[in-house]
Motif scaffolding. Structure first.
Motif, PDB file in Angstrom:
ATOM      1  N   ARG A  33       0.814  -1.216   0.000  1.00 38.56           N
ATOM      2  CA  ARG A  33       0.000   0.000   0.000  1.00 38.56           C
ATOM      3  C   ARG A  33       0.846   1.263   0.000  1.00 38.56           C
ATOM      4  N   PHE A  34       1.882   1.271   0.813  1.00 38.94           N
ATOM      5  CA  PHE A  34       2.720   2.463   0.936  1.00 38.94           C
ATOM      6  C   PHE A  34       3.431   2.759  -0.385  1.00 38.94           C
ATOM      7  N   ASP A  35       3.957   1.721  -1.021  1.00 34.30           N
ATOM      8  CA  ASP A  35       4.664   1.902  -2.284  1.00 34.30           C
ATOM      9  C   ASP A  35       3.729   2.307  -3.421  1.00 34.30           C
ATOM     10  N   ALA A  36       2.447   1.991  -3.293  1.00 37.98           N
ATOM     11  CA  ALA A  36       1.481   2.307  -4.354  1.00 37.98           C
ATOM     12  C   ALA A  36       1.089   3.781  -4.375  1.00 37.98           C
ATOM     13  N   VAL A  37       1.368   4.498  -3.309  1.00 35.71           N
ATOM     14  CA  VAL A  37       0.963   5.895  -3.208  1.00 35.71           C
ATOM     15  C   VAL A  37       2.091   6.799  -3.698  1.00 35.71           C
ATOM     16  N   GLU A  38       1.730   7.779  -4.481  1.00 28.90           N
ATOM     17  CA  GLU A  38       2.715   8.746  -4.961  1.00 28.90           C
ATOM     18  C   GLU A  38       3.375   9.433  -3.770  1.00 28.90           C
ATOM     19  N   SER A  39       4.657   9.710  -3.899  1.00 24.85           N
ATOM     20  CA  SER A  39       5.453  10.262  -2.810  1.00 24.85           C
ATOM     21  C   SER A  39       4.831  11.503  -2.167  1.00 24.85           C
ATOM     22  N   GLU A  40       4.327  12.430  -2.981  1.00 21.18           N
ATOM     23  CA  GLU A  40       3.782  13.673  -2.423  1.00 21.18           C
ATOM     24  C   GLU A  40       2.468  13.461  -1.668  1.00 21.18           C
ATOM     25  N   LYS A  41       1.830  12.312  -1.824  1.00 21.65           N
ATOM     26  CA  LYS A  41       0.571  12.040  -1.129  1.00 21.65           C
ATOM     27  C   LYS A  41       0.765  11.178   0.115  1.00 21.65           C
ATOM     28  N   ARG A  42       1.961  10.690   0.335  1.00 25.45           N
ATOM     29  CA  ARG A  42       2.172   9.745   1.434  1.00 25.45           C
ATOM     30  C   ARG A  42       1.873  10.346   2.799  1.00 25.45           C
ATOM     31  N   LYS A  43       2.199  11.607   3.003  1.00 25.76           N
ATOM     32  CA  LYS A  43       1.909  12.216   4.299  1.00 25.76           C
ATOM     33  C   LYS A  43       0.412  12.194   4.575  1.00 25.76           C
ATOM     34  N   HIS A  44      -0.386  12.448   3.558  1.00 30.63           N
ATOM     35  CA  HIS A  44      -1.831  12.444   3.742  1.00 30.63           C
ATOM     36  C   HIS A  44      -2.357  11.044   4.016  1.00 30.63           C
ATOM     37  N   VAL A  45      -1.730  10.056   3.435  1.00 28.17           N
ATOM     38  CA  VAL A  45      -2.127   8.676   3.694  1.00 28.17           C
ATOM     39  C   VAL A  45      -1.799   8.305   5.134  1.00 28.17           C
ATOM     40  N   LEU A  46      -0.663   8.773   5.619  1.00 31.37           N
ATOM     41  CA  LEU A  46      -0.278   8.457   6.989  1.00 31.37           C
ATOM     42  C   LEU A  46      -1.169   9.149   8.004  1.00 31.37           C
ATOM     43  N   GLU A  47      -1.738  10.286   7.647  1.00 33.13           N
ATOM     44  CA  GLU A  47      -2.665  10.978   8.538  1.00 33.13           C
ATOM     45  C   GLU A  47      -4.026  10.307   8.402  1.00 33.13           C
ATOM     46  N   VAL A  48      -4.159   9.210   9.068  1.00 33.20           N
ATOM     47  CA  VAL A  48      -5.284   8.309   8.867  1.00 33.20           C
ATOM     48  C   VAL A  48      -6.626   8.882   9.263  1.00 33.20           C
ATOM     49  N   ASP A  49      -6.758   9.335  10.465  1.00 24.01           N
ATOM     50  CA  ASP A  49      -8.077   9.650  10.989  1.00 24.01           C
ATOM     51  C   ASP A  49      -8.149  11.082  11.493  1.00 24.01           C
ATOM     52  N   PRO A  50      -8.758  11.985  10.715  1.00 26.65           N
ATOM     53  CA  PRO A  50      -8.837  13.372  11.155  1.00 26.65           C
ATOM     54  C   PRO A  50      -9.691  13.559  12.404  1.00 26.65           C
ATOM     55  N   THR A  51     -10.518  12.597  12.736  1.00 30.37           N
ATOM     56  CA  THR A  51     -11.332  12.698  13.943  1.00 30.37           C
ATOM     57  C   THR A  51     -10.478  12.528  15.192  1.00 30.37           C
ATOM     58  N   SER A  52      -9.631  11.505  15.203  1.00 32.37           N
ATOM     59  CA  SER A  52      -8.807  11.236  16.381  1.00 32.37           C
ATOM     60  C   SER A  52      -7.398  11.791  16.231  1.00 32.37           C
ATOM     61  N   GLY A  53      -6.957  12.027  14.988  1.00 38.27           N
ATOM     62  CA  GLY A  53      -5.608  12.487  14.741  1.00 38.27           C
ATOM     63  C   GLY A  53      -4.577  11.377  14.737  1.00 38.27           C
ATOM     64  N   TRP A  54      -5.016  10.137  14.940  1.00 37.14           N
ATOM     65  CA  TRP A  54      -4.092   9.010  14.915  1.00 37.14           C
ATOM     66  C   TRP A  54      -3.557   8.821  13.510  1.00 37.14           C
ATOM     67  N   THR A  55      -2.277   8.470  13.439  1.00 36.04           N
ATOM     68  CA  THR A  55      -1.650   8.151  12.161  1.00 36.04           C
ATOM     69  C   THR A  55      -1.174   6.700  12.223  1.00 36.04           C
TER      70      THR A  55
END
Length: 138
Positions: A33-55
């Motif tokens: 999954r991580f390798d499938a995401v374009e480099s510039e979007k990876r930070k947004h993928v890691l920011e999983v849940d905007p409700t709790s802020g958990w990554t």
């Protein structure tokens, strides 16, 4: 388990998978999954849940997934001190769950032992050391 925000999972499609991989220790799923995401979007993928802020980084710290943690921090070094909505940073969780290898890695990557929970709750001002004592005393 908290629900992930629909807009992020719909937009990126891999957030839930990365979160689950970090939680479960499924390195193959993480890598795919991580390798499938374009480099510039990876930070947004890691920011999983905007409700709790958990990554995915928080989960990797809790469960001692050092390989995943290293890759996430290589790609997004500014997340090393990213707090969740409750104000806890990955270092707080690593200390609280007794993960010395994760603590060392986070400190080497720029996390501060002086970081505090800045959210207005009963634990405001707590450092990773406070968290370690509290969890281990309980």
């Amino acid at each position: 388990m908290q629900r992930l925000a629909a807009p992020i999972t719909r937009r990126l499609g891999t957030s839930r998978s990365l979160w689950r991989a970090a939680w479960s220790g499924d390195e193959d799923r993480f890598r795919k999954r991580f390798d499938a995401v374009e480099s510039e979007k990876r930070k947004h993928v890691l920011e999983v849940d905007p409700t709790s802020g958990w990554t995915a980084l928080h989960f990797a710290a809790v469960y001692g997934r050092t390989d995943m943690l290293a890759e996430m921090l290589d790609e997004c070094p500014d997340l090393v001190e990213h707090p969740n909505r409750a104000g806890w940073q990955p270092l707080h969780y690593a200390a609280g769950f007794g993960r010395p290898d994760v603590i060392d890695m986070l400190l080497e990557r720029g996390a501060s032992l002086q970081c505090t929970n800045d959210v207005s709750d009963p634990y405001r001002g707590w450092t990773p050391l406070h968290r370690a004592f509290r969890w281990w005393l309980d």
